[in-house]
Design an enzyme around this catalytic site. Structure first.
Site, PDB file in Angstrom:
ATOM      1  N   LYS A  72      -1.859   7.766  -4.318  1.00 37.78           N
ATOM      2  CA  LYS A  72      -2.836   7.910  -3.234  1.00 37.78           C
ATOM      3  C   LYS A  72      -2.382   8.960  -2.212  1.00 37.78           C
ATOM      4  O   LYS A  72      -3.169   9.834  -1.798  1.00 37.78           O
ATOM      5  CB  LYS A  72      -3.031   6.554  -2.554  1.00 37.78           C
ATOM      6  CG  LYS A  72      -3.906   6.597  -1.310  1.00 37.78           C
ATOM      7  CD  LYS A  72      -4.145   5.212  -0.750  1.00 37.78           C
ATOM      8  CE  LYS A  72      -2.848   4.523  -0.370  1.00 37.78           C
ATOM      9  NZ  LYS A  72      -3.086   3.206   0.241  1.00 37.78           N
ATOM     10  N   TYR A  73      -1.122   8.898  -1.822  1.00 41.44           N
ATOM     11  CA  TYR A  73      -0.650   9.807  -0.777  1.00 41.44           C
ATOM     12  C   TYR A  73      -0.446  11.225  -1.298  1.00 41.44           C
ATOM     13  O   TYR A  73      -0.536  12.191  -0.530  1.00 41.44           O
ATOM     14  CB  TYR A  73       0.620   9.243  -0.142  1.00 41.44           C
ATOM     15  CG  TYR A  73       0.332   7.921   0.550  1.00 41.44           C
ATOM     16  CD1 TYR A  73      -0.520   7.874   1.657  1.00 41.44           C
ATOM     17  CD2 TYR A  73       0.837   6.727   0.059  1.00 41.44           C
ATOM     18  CE1 TYR A  73      -0.838   6.679   2.273  1.00 41.44           C
ATOM     19  CE2 TYR A  73       0.522   5.516   0.671  1.00 41.44           C
ATOM     20  CZ  TYR A  73      -0.318   5.499   1.768  1.00 41.44           C
ATOM     21  OH  TYR A  73      -0.647   4.311   2.361  1.00 41.44           O
ATOM     22  N   PHE A 130       0.818  -1.207   0.000  1.00 44.15           N
ATOM     23  CA  PHE A 130       0.000   0.000   0.000  1.00 44.15           C
ATOM     24  C   PHE A 130       0.861   1.269   0.000  1.00 44.15           C
ATOM     25  O   PHE A 130       0.521   2.265  -0.636  1.00 44.15           O
ATOM     26  CB  PHE A 130      -0.925   0.011   1.221  1.00 44.15           C
ATOM     27  CG  PHE A 130      -1.994  -1.048   1.177  1.00 44.15           C
ATOM     28  CD1 PHE A 130      -2.530  -1.470  -0.023  1.00 44.15           C
ATOM     29  CD2 PHE A 130      -2.465  -1.637   2.349  1.00 44.15           C
ATOM     30  CE1 PHE A 130      -3.519  -2.449  -0.076  1.00 44.15           C
ATOM     31  CE2 PHE A 130      -3.449  -2.608   2.311  1.00 44.15           C
ATOM     32  CZ  PHE A 130      -3.981  -3.014   1.105  1.00 44.15           C
ATOM     33  N   GLU A 168      -7.476   6.345   6.542  1.00 45.32           N
ATOM     34  CA  GLU A 168      -7.259   5.556   5.329  1.00 45.32           C
ATOM     35  C   GLU A 168      -7.955   4.209   5.526  1.00 45.32           C
ATOM     36  O   GLU A 168      -7.343   3.157   5.479  1.00 45.32           O
ATOM     37  CB  GLU A 168      -5.756   5.355   5.102  1.00 45.32           C
ATOM     38  CG  GLU A 168      -5.396   4.729   3.790  1.00 45.32           C
ATOM     39  CD  GLU A 168      -3.886   4.508   3.661  1.00 45.32           C
ATOM     40  OE1 GLU A 168      -3.469   3.956   2.639  1.00 45.32           O
ATOM     41  OE2 GLU A 168      -3.145   4.892   4.588  1.00 45.32           O
ATOM     42  N   GLU A 187     -14.681  -2.055   4.723  1.00 41.94           N
ATOM     43  CA  GLU A 187     -13.709  -2.296   5.786  1.00 41.94           C
ATOM     44  C   GLU A 187     -14.063  -1.493   7.036  1.00 41.94           C
ATOM     45  O   GLU A 187     -13.217  -1.193   7.867  1.00 41.94           O
ATOM     46  CB  GLU A 187     -12.300  -1.988   5.294  1.00 41.94           C
ATOM     47  CG  GLU A 187     -11.842  -2.971   4.217  1.00 41.94           C
ATOM     48  CD  GLU A 187     -10.401  -2.751   3.766  1.00 41.94           C
ATOM     49  OE1 GLU A 187      -9.684  -1.973   4.427  1.00 41.94           O
ATOM     50  OE2 GLU A 187     -10.007  -3.359   2.755  1.00 41.94           O
ATOM     51  N   GLU A 192      -2.948   4.094  16.265  1.00 41.09           N
ATOM     52  CA  GLU A 192      -2.830   2.801  15.586  1.00 41.09           C
ATOM     53  C   GLU A 192      -3.018   1.663  16.593  1.00 41.09           C
ATOM     54  O   GLU A 192      -2.414   1.662  17.665  1.00 41.09           O
ATOM     55  CB  GLU A 192      -1.464   2.678  14.907  1.00 41.09           C
ATOM     56  CG  GLU A 192      -1.185   1.341  14.257  1.00 41.09           C
ATOM     57  CD  GLU A 192      -2.236   0.908  13.263  1.00 41.09           C
ATOM     58  OE1 GLU A 192      -2.703  -0.237  13.347  1.00 41.09           O
ATOM     59  OE2 GLU A 192      -2.624   1.746  12.397  1.00 41.09           O
ATOM     60  N   MET A 243      -8.960   3.262  17.731  1.00 40.17           N
ATOM     61  CA  MET A 243      -9.509   4.614  17.660  1.00 40.17           C
ATOM     62  C   MET A 243     -10.892   4.730  18.284  1.00 40.17           C
ATOM     63  O   MET A 243     -11.287   5.792  18.772  1.00 40.17           O
ATOM     64  CB  MET A 243      -9.562   5.065  16.201  1.00 40.17           C
ATOM     65  CG  MET A 243     -10.607   4.360  15.349  1.00 40.17           C
ATOM     66  SD  MET A 243     -10.540   4.814  13.609  1.00 40.17           S
ATOM     67  CE  MET A 243      -9.115   3.887  13.048  1.00 40.17           C
TER      68      MET A 243
END
Length: 639
Positions: free
Chosen positions: A336-337, A330, A439, A448, A395, A424
């Site tokens: 994407k970033y 990824f 993300e 997801e 995380e 989270m």
């Protein structure tokens, strides 16, 4: 010899080209002439003398009669039979004839020739085109044979004709013929199709539908070739596009017929002075078409090619901790970033005006920080806009947290980035965030559990705070996907037909434009009010493409990161050069045949329980299907 070596195409079966030949009882000479001299890779050859009829030898010592095959198995090595010969079943057979003698002769001969091909270890045999409009008995016999095959593939010869009645012997539509035959053969994966490409082609829509079928060969008659200014054979632009499509889908070209071009005399001999093969100019042109295909981009070859039409179970990010290899894949998606950095930069400028850039510090929380790519993108956005930033990296994966701590030390971010090792949804933040970055999107947007995660995390977002992404929408479209359907079917259970798969779609035909299904907006989203979604959709096939078989639905997403910064894989708005997400595939237990004048009515549900989220789907028209994945019995995402 192969048609050529092109970047990314060297492993494709499409690089081989065959030639259709007449019957010969001298197979070594046949191969020498067509392969060694002609340059073709294999011959499409009759295995038995076409004059043979079983009924003519009965009562004449038939028990000692030797079948009039093209040659003993000893005349070639097994590897030569396997790699250089595709068997062609006698074209005279008619298993649906009203003449009982002909029908019985046909059935006997078909079984004898397939048995001989199996004995020779051939990779494939070409079945003749069904005669007339009925093929039930033919398909029944082929289906019986398929049950006993292990490696031999059967190709059904089907003329690629218009669907407006431009065909012979009562045949009005090539796809209808193929679909009827393969359904009678229970969609067996060992049965494929070989298309006879005519001089006149059907509509573009009709041709596109074949890209979702198991086409193994395109047989091009010399009559279909035009003549260029130098007198050599060439194909029309539409034919060239079609052949390029077949190359891209691993179908092989077979040249058929007698030479019909009067070539210049100088071309009659090769450089060694020996007689050229009469069809060599046709082979050279096919090789030219193959060699002028655009090489696959390096990224496509490295990251994507091996995943084409490969079924993968979606990630379970809340239940499972991702491995380092998954993170690395990824993180290599720079596109994407870059989009995330653009979105954060716009949000920072909106939160802090230029005159206060040196005074105010923006609190930004990355929820689901992984190994830190969004943290890096956010800090780069702050540097780009000259804004002060304080980052919390949240995380739950303890292994990724180790990497985050090392990254902070390596980059010198100790006074800027605070690492929180926690889910989270359960973290109690010491202060509110101006910007919440995540993300958590899946191939279908919400698959997801981004809605559930952000619902738990947005309690520490300021009332006027910004969520990146701010919204996302899922989409579906009906597809013909014979390979994917057969791969699911091979598992021989219900659960695999009720599981959505992440797939790099390739050998599929998209039958109608995609339509939106579910939309989620952040912040101010409440799962208590919106946890279960339902959508009914109607799809109409284009009128110029004829009927099609729906094997399932391709799913995509499109998201608004912030204002005009988008990220997604929905075909009409897809972010270029991004490979983090492949589409998702929702299979149907039983394919549905759809006609242009009969809309496809589809139902999708997103369901939530106390410990899981799942999808249910079904078709109600034109033919109802069972409900798929009732109560999440086969597939769910754990909370």
């Amino acid at each position: 010899m192969p048609l050529g070596e092109r970047g990314g195409w060297e492993r494709s079966e499409s690089r081989y080209c065959g030639v259709e030949t007449d019957f010969s009882d001298d197979v070594p000479s046949l191969l020498s002439f067509n392969i060694s001299t002609g340059g073709f890779d294999y011959v499409l050859a009759l295995l038995m003398n076409p004059s043979y009829r079983p009924s003519l030898v009965e009562g004449k010592g038939s028990e000692t009669q030797v079948l009039p095959v093209s040659g003993s198995d000893l005349v070639l090595a097994p590897s030569q039979w396997s790699s250089h010969v595709v068997g062609k079943i006698s074209s005279w057979i008619d298993l649906d004839s009203e003449d009982e003698v002909l029908r019985m002769d046909s059935e006997t001969t078909l079984k004898q020739e397939i048995a001989w091909a199996t004995h020779l270890s051939l990779q494939a045999c070409l079945l003749p085109t069904p005669k007339g409009t009925s093929c039930a008995n033919y398909a029944r016999c082929v289906n019986q044979i398929l049950q006993g095959l292990t490696t031999l593939q059967l190709w059904l010869r089907v003329p690629l004709v218009k669907s407006d009645g431009d065909a012979s012997e009562g045949l009005t539509d090539s796809w209808e013929l193929w679909n009827s035959f393969r359904l009678l053969c229970e969609h067996d994966s060992k049965l494929s199709v070989a298309l006879d490409v005519m001089s006149t082609l059907p509509s573009e829509t009709s041709l596109g539908r074949w890209m979702g079928e198991s086409v193994r060969a395109a047989i091009i008659s010399t009559d279909s070739f035009l003549t260029n200014a130098r007198g050599y054979p060439c194909l029309s632009k539409r034919h060239q596009k079609l052949i390029a499509g077949f190359f891209d889908h691993a179908a092989q070209v077979v040249v058929s017929g007698k030479p019909v071009h009067n070539l210049p005399k100088a071309s009659d001999s090769n450089t060694e002075g020996t007689q050229r093969h009469p069809l060599r100019s046709y082979l050279d042109y096919v090789a030219y078409l193959f060699q002028k295909m655009e090489p696959l981009p390096e990224q496509e070859r490295i990251e994507v090619l091996g995943y084409r039409d490969f079924l993968q179970a979606p990630l379970q990010p809340l239940m499972d901790n991702l491995e380092a290899q998954t993170y690395e894949t990824f993180e290599r998606d720079s596109t994407k970033y870059i989009q995330y950095q653009r979105a954060v930069a716009k949000a920072l400028v909106d939160r802090v005006p230029d005159e206060k850039a040196s005074e105010l510090t923006t609190v930004l929380m990355v929820v689901g920080a992984g190994r830190g790519p969004l943290v890096r993108a956010s800090l780069q956005a702050a540097e780009e806009t000259n804004r002060k930033l304080k980052v919390y990296a949240v995380e739950k994966n303890p292994n990724a947290v180790v990497t985050l701590h090392n990254l902070v030390k390596l980059e010198g971010w100790e006074g800027i980035v605070t690492i929180i090792s926690c889910d989270m949804r359960f973290w109690n933040a010491s202060e509110k965030a101006d910007i919440l970055v995540s993300e958590l999107l899946g191939s279908f947007g919400d698959n997801e559990l981004s809605p559930e995660c952000l619902d738990g995390a947005q309690r520490f977002l300021k009332p006027d705070g910004i969520s990146i992404p701010s919204s996302y929408t899922s989409f579906i479209q009906p597809v013909t996907a014979t390979k994917l359907y057969n791969d699911v079917k091979a598992h021989k259970d219900l659960a695999h037909f009720e599981t959505p798969y992440v797939v790099k779609l390739h050998s599929v035909a998209k039958l109608a434009p995609s339509q939106s299904v579910f939309t989620f907006t952040h912040p101010n989203f409440s799962t208590k009010a919106n946890n279960q979604r339902y959508k009914k959709l109607h799809f109409n096939l284009p009128s110029d493409g004829g009927s099609a078989l729906v094997h399932g639905f391709a799913g995509y997403f499109d998201s608004v990161l912030y204002k005009d910064v988008h990220l997604g894989i929905e075909p009409t708005t897809a972010t270029p050069n991004m490979f983090s997400w492949f589409p998702i595939f929702f299979p149907l237990r039983k394919p549905v045949e759809v006609h242009p004048d009969s809309p496809l009515e589809v139902h999708f549900w997103r369901c939530c329980g106390s410990s899981k989220v799942w999808y249910e789907w079904s078709v109600s028209s034109p033919t109802p299907t069972p409900m798929h994945n009732t109560n999440g019995r086969s597939y769910w995402v754990g909370l």
